[in-house]
Enzyme design. Structure first.
Site, PDB file in Angstrom:
ATOM      1  N   GLU A  34      15.058 -55.457  83.261  1.00 20.25           N
ATOM      2  CA  GLU A  34      14.720 -55.807  81.894  1.00 20.25           C
ATOM      3  C   GLU A  34      15.900 -56.527  81.252  1.00 20.25           C
ATOM      4  O   GLU A  34      17.031 -56.020  81.326  1.00 20.25           O
ATOM      5  CB  GLU A  34      14.370 -54.558  81.085  1.00 20.25           C
ATOM      6  CG  GLU A  34      13.816 -54.850  79.718  1.00 20.25           C
ATOM      7  CD  GLU A  34      13.402 -53.589  78.967  1.00 20.25           C
ATOM      8  OE1 GLU A  34      13.897 -53.415  77.833  1.00 20.25           O
ATOM      9  OE2 GLU A  34      12.614 -52.789  79.507  1.00 20.25           O
ATOM     10  N   ASP A  62       5.522 -51.636  78.501  1.00 17.55           N
ATOM     11  CA  ASP A  62       6.373 -52.183  77.441  1.00 17.55           C
ATOM     12  C   ASP A  62       7.820 -52.262  77.902  1.00 17.55           C
ATOM     13  O   ASP A  62       8.636 -52.922  77.268  1.00 17.55           O
ATOM     14  CB  ASP A  62       6.283 -51.324  76.179  1.00 17.55           C
ATOM     15  CG  ASP A  62       7.076 -51.917  75.019  1.00 17.55           C
ATOM     16  OD1 ASP A  62       6.895 -53.120  74.751  1.00 17.55           O
ATOM     17  OD2 ASP A  62       7.870 -51.192  74.389  1.00 17.55           O
ATOM     18  N   ILE A  99       7.887 -38.198  70.666  1.00 23.09           N
ATOM     19  CA  ILE A  99       7.001 -39.346  70.839  1.00 23.09           C
ATOM     20  C   ILE A  99       5.731 -38.923  71.570  1.00 23.09           C
ATOM     21  O   ILE A  99       4.624 -39.350  71.222  1.00 23.09           O
ATOM     22  CB  ILE A  99       7.730 -40.487  71.562  1.00 23.09           C
ATOM     23  CG1 ILE A  99       8.797 -41.085  70.637  1.00 23.09           C
ATOM     24  CG2 ILE A  99       6.752 -41.569  72.024  1.00 23.09           C
ATOM     25  CD1 ILE A  99       9.679 -42.133  71.291  1.00 23.09           C
ATOM     26  N   VAL A 102       5.937 -46.572  78.086  1.00 21.17           N
ATOM     27  CA  VAL A 102       6.619 -46.896  76.836  1.00 21.17           C
ATOM     28  C   VAL A 102       7.953 -46.159  76.776  1.00 21.17           C
ATOM     29  O   VAL A 102       8.547 -46.025  75.706  1.00 21.17           O
ATOM     30  CB  VAL A 102       5.753 -46.551  75.609  1.00 21.17           C
ATOM     31  CG1 VAL A 102       4.541 -47.466  75.528  1.00 21.17           C
ATOM     32  CG2 VAL A 102       5.329 -45.077  75.611  1.00 21.17           C
ATOM     33  N   GLY A 103       8.424 -45.646  77.925  1.00 19.65           N
ATOM     34  CA  GLY A 103       9.685 -44.908  77.978  1.00 19.65           C
ATOM     35  C   GLY A 103      10.843 -45.822  78.321  1.00 19.65           C
ATOM     36  O   GLY A 103      11.371 -46.539  77.463  1.00 19.65           O
ATOM     37  N   HIS A 116       9.234 -54.915  75.470  1.00 20.89           N
ATOM     38  CA  HIS A 116       9.972 -53.808  74.855  1.00 20.89           C
ATOM     39  C   HIS A 116       9.921 -53.902  73.325  1.00 20.89           C
ATOM     40  O   HIS A 116      10.947 -54.045  72.647  1.00 20.89           O
ATOM     41  CB  HIS A 116      11.422 -53.787  75.340  1.00 20.89           C
ATOM     42  CG  HIS A 116      12.059 -52.423  75.205  1.00 20.89           C
ATOM     43  ND1 HIS A 116      13.097 -51.996  76.013  1.00 20.89           N
ATOM     44  CD2 HIS A 116      11.805 -51.392  74.345  1.00 20.89           C
ATOM     45  CE1 HIS A 116      13.459 -50.773  75.656  1.00 20.89           C
ATOM     46  NE2 HIS A 116      12.686 -50.389  74.643  1.00 20.89           N
TER      47      HIS A 116
END
Length: 316
Positions: A257, A252, A149, A227-228, A276
């Site tokens: 979460e 994100d 990524i 974004v991990g 996410h």
């Protein structure tokens, strides 16, 4: 092999060109199992389902040889590793999410730098709020977690005329575009970074890596993009930097979460939050199908499967 069932989170009728040597069962996390889990040889983990749901059948899958996730990270599957028989493979999604996650990393970076969240608020209020904002051009960008990524993120950064891409991974090496630094070099690298994009998986080594000391070494006005995985970032430490106005963030993923109502991150200044959504896009399904055809083809032919991250109840 004594077990020949393949459990899929998609209807087998919607997939073509699958090896004919297996019996395909559709299971996407429902209460009832489609067949005896003991007969499952290849388990494709339902996508974006709760951890307790996807782990539930593993103790009963005594004949499973491959557990295939459709996620880049496998931290949600790690508690189930002791239930895997010796020699069973846990595989991640390999390059499946490179495109979508890299797109979102660039989207968050550009939106945060160019003041898009403030523009949306001004639009709602009917205000014409002009201003001068940082460009991505001429910025130094540090990618933390330079794997598949991370490489895809760099592919998309370069056309924006960034001044430098600083690549960081768990260990130093040389990539096609230049050196990759080890994480122990971060204290010297962070003061150079105008933007830090976190794309690292969640492991014992990365949990809390982006903490108070890490953030303090970022320059005033720098942007943190995650974004991990949420727990890679120390939320309390990040909140302190946001509330002081010293740093910006675009996230994100968060810790906790899902981010609950009333959490101070929602109202922190200088933060952009998406729920996410790095992976679930229109690009997901065709790439997931290609991954499964390839992996099942390898398995049917007796060849090693790809993207193996753990074997037989222990992390590699």
């Amino acid at each position: 092999m004594s077990t020949s069932d393949v459990w899929l989170p998609f209807s087998p009728d919607d997939l073509s060109d699958l090896p004919g040597s297996f019996t395909y069962r559709h299971w996407d996390g429902e209460d009832d199992y489609p067949a005896d889990p003991a007969d499952c040889a290849f388990y494709v983990v339902p996508y974006m389902k709760r951890q307790d749901v996807v782990l539930r059948p593993l103790p009963l899958m005594t004949g499973v040889r491959v557990v295939q996730t459709l996620t880049a990270g496998v931290d949600h599957m790690l508690p189930g590793l002791p239930d895997l028989a010796p020699g069973a493979r846990l595989c991640n999604a390999g390059p499946l999410h490179n495109t979508s996650t890299a797109e979102l990393a660039l989207t968050l970076t550009l939106a945060a730098l160019r003041g898009v969240p403030d523009a949306v608020l001004a639009q709602r209020e009917g205000r014409w709020a002009q201003g001068v904002h940082p460009a991505l051009a001429d910025r130094r960008v540090l990618i933390l977690g330079y794997g598949n990524i991370g490489g895809a993120i760099e592919d998309r950064l370069l056309p924006f005329e960034v001044a430098e891409v600083i690549r960081v991974a768990s260990r130093a090496r040389t990539a096609p575009r230049g050196p990759v630094h080890a994480t122990d070099e971060l204290p010297e690298l962070l003061p150079r970074a105008d933007v830090v994009i976190v794309a690292t998986p969640l492991t014992a080594a990365t949990r809390g890596l982006v903490g108070a000391e890490f953030l303090a070494r970022m320059p005033d006005g720098a942007l943190l993009v995650n974004v991990g995985r949420g727990p890679v970032v120390d939320t309390k430490a990040l909140l302190a930097e946001l509330e002081s106005g010293r740093l910006l963030a675009a996230l994100d993923v968060t810790d906790p979460e899902p981010l609950p109502p009333g959490h101070p991150l929602w109202d922190a200044p200088g933060v952009l939050i998406t729920p996410h959504v790095g992976g679930p896009t229109s690009a997901f399904r065709p790439r997931a199908e290609r991954l499964l055809r390839d992996q099942l083809g390898r398995f049917a032919a007796g060849e090693p499967v790809a993207h193996v991250v753990a074997v037989g109840g222990r992390e590699d």
